[in-house]
Design a protein around this motif. Sequence first.
Motif, PDB file in Angstrom:
ATOM      1  N   UNK A   1      -4.847 -13.376   3.128  1.00 50.42           N
ATOM      2  CA  UNK A   1      -5.282 -12.662   1.924  1.00 50.42           C
ATOM      3  C   UNK A   1      -4.370 -12.971   0.745  1.00 50.42           C
ATOM      4  N   UNK A   2      -3.065 -13.017   0.976  1.00 48.79           N
ATOM      5  CA  UNK A   2      -2.125 -13.383  -0.092  1.00 48.79           C
ATOM      6  C   UNK A   2      -2.465 -14.764  -0.633  1.00 48.79           C
ATOM      7  N   UNK A   3      -2.713 -15.719   0.263  1.00 43.66           N
ATOM      8  CA  UNK A   3      -3.068 -17.079  -0.159  1.00 43.66           C
ATOM      9  C   UNK A   3      -4.355 -17.077  -0.987  1.00 43.66           C
ATOM     10  N   UNK A   4      -5.363 -16.352  -0.526  1.00 45.10           N
ATOM     11  CA  UNK A   4      -6.647 -16.325  -1.225  1.00 45.10           C
ATOM     12  C   UNK A   4      -6.501 -15.699  -2.623  1.00 45.10           C
ATOM     13  N   UNK A   5      -5.759 -14.610  -2.722  1.00 42.39           N
ATOM     14  CA  UNK A   5      -5.551 -13.969  -4.027  1.00 42.39           C
ATOM     15  C   UNK A   5      -4.760 -14.887  -4.945  1.00 42.39           C
ATOM     16  N   UNK A   6      -3.733 -15.522  -4.410  1.00 40.30           N
ATOM     17  CA  UNK A   6      -2.915 -16.459  -5.198  1.00 40.30           C
ATOM     18  C   UNK A   6      -3.782 -17.580  -5.759  1.00 40.30           C
ATOM     19  N   UNK A   7      -4.666 -18.114  -4.921  1.00 39.98           N
ATOM     20  CA  UNK A   7      -5.552 -19.191  -5.367  1.00 39.98           C
ATOM     21  C   UNK A   7      -6.541 -18.705  -6.428  1.00 39.98           C
TER      22      UNK A   7
ATOM     23  N   UNK B   1      -3.654  -6.763  -2.888  1.00 39.78           N
ATOM     24  CA  UNK B   1      -3.940  -6.857  -1.461  1.00 39.78           C
ATOM     25  C   UNK B   1      -4.658  -5.592  -0.993  1.00 39.78           C
ATOM     26  N   UNK B   2      -4.173  -4.431  -1.441  1.00 42.04           N
ATOM     27  CA  UNK B   2      -4.804  -3.160  -1.076  1.00 42.04           C
ATOM     28  C   UNK B   2      -6.261  -3.142  -1.540  1.00 42.04           C
ATOM     29  N   UNK B   3      -6.506  -3.599  -2.756  1.00 46.76           N
ATOM     30  CA  UNK B   3      -7.873  -3.633  -3.282  1.00 46.76           C
ATOM     31  C   UNK B   3      -8.750  -4.619  -2.519  1.00 46.76           C
ATOM     32  N   UNK B   4      -8.214  -5.788  -2.231  1.00 45.70           N
ATOM     33  CA  UNK B   4      -8.983  -6.829  -1.535  1.00 45.70           C
ATOM     34  C   UNK B   4      -9.377  -6.393  -0.124  1.00 45.70           C
ATOM     35  N   UNK B   5      -8.427  -5.813   0.591  1.00 49.55           N
ATOM     36  CA  UNK B   5      -8.668  -5.433   1.985  1.00 49.55           C
ATOM     37  C   UNK B   5      -9.189  -4.003   2.145  1.00 49.55           C
ATOM     38  N   UNK B   6      -9.207  -3.269   1.022  1.00 46.04           N
ATOM     39  CA  UNK B   6      -9.605  -1.864   1.043  1.00 46.04           C
ATOM     40  C   UNK B   6      -8.720  -1.052   1.986  1.00 46.04           C
ATOM     41  N   UNK B   7      -7.408  -1.302   1.896  1.00 45.25           N
ATOM     42  CA  UNK B   7      -6.392  -0.565   2.654  1.00 45.25           C
ATOM     43  C   UNK B   7      -5.634   0.325   1.683  1.00 45.25           C
ATOM     44  N   UNK B   8      -4.957   1.335   2.220  1.00 45.55           N
ATOM     45  CA  UNK B   8      -4.149   2.206   1.367  1.00 45.55           C
ATOM     46  C   UNK B   8      -2.911   1.454   0.887  1.00 45.55           C
ATOM     47  N   UNK B   9      -2.407   1.863  -0.281  1.00 48.54           N
ATOM     48  CA  UNK B   9      -1.190   1.249  -0.819  1.00 48.54           C
ATOM     49  C   UNK B   9       0.002   1.427   0.124  1.00 48.54           C
TER      50      UNK B   9
END
Length: 119
Positions: free
Chosen positions: A13-19, A29-37
Amino acid sequence: MKIHESAENYLETILMIKNKKGAVRSIDIANELEFSKPSVSVAMKNLRENGYIDVDANGYITLLESGKEIAEKMYERHTTLSNWLIGLGVNPETAVEDACRIEHIISAESFEAIKKLAK
């Protein structure tokens, strides 16, 4: 190098957001994966302590070499498996979901065979 599936997902996910965005912060990351902060914060601490990422004073996350290696491997598996399943006639949404699960458990030998066949 054996790490947990959740760590592989975070690194990918970090790689995908960075790209996509050029820079990565925990909130992305929290927004992308829909996880809590707080969940993401704990995961980033673990990844940092294990030498997979670096977090600067402004909260920007960078993949270190070992983290980048895992992230790229997972991303390649994900895209190859997704495309292969779609090519077999699997609904794209199902193919992406299945690829996300398969990418973590498939052996290198089996993946290379699928990759060869998919080309």
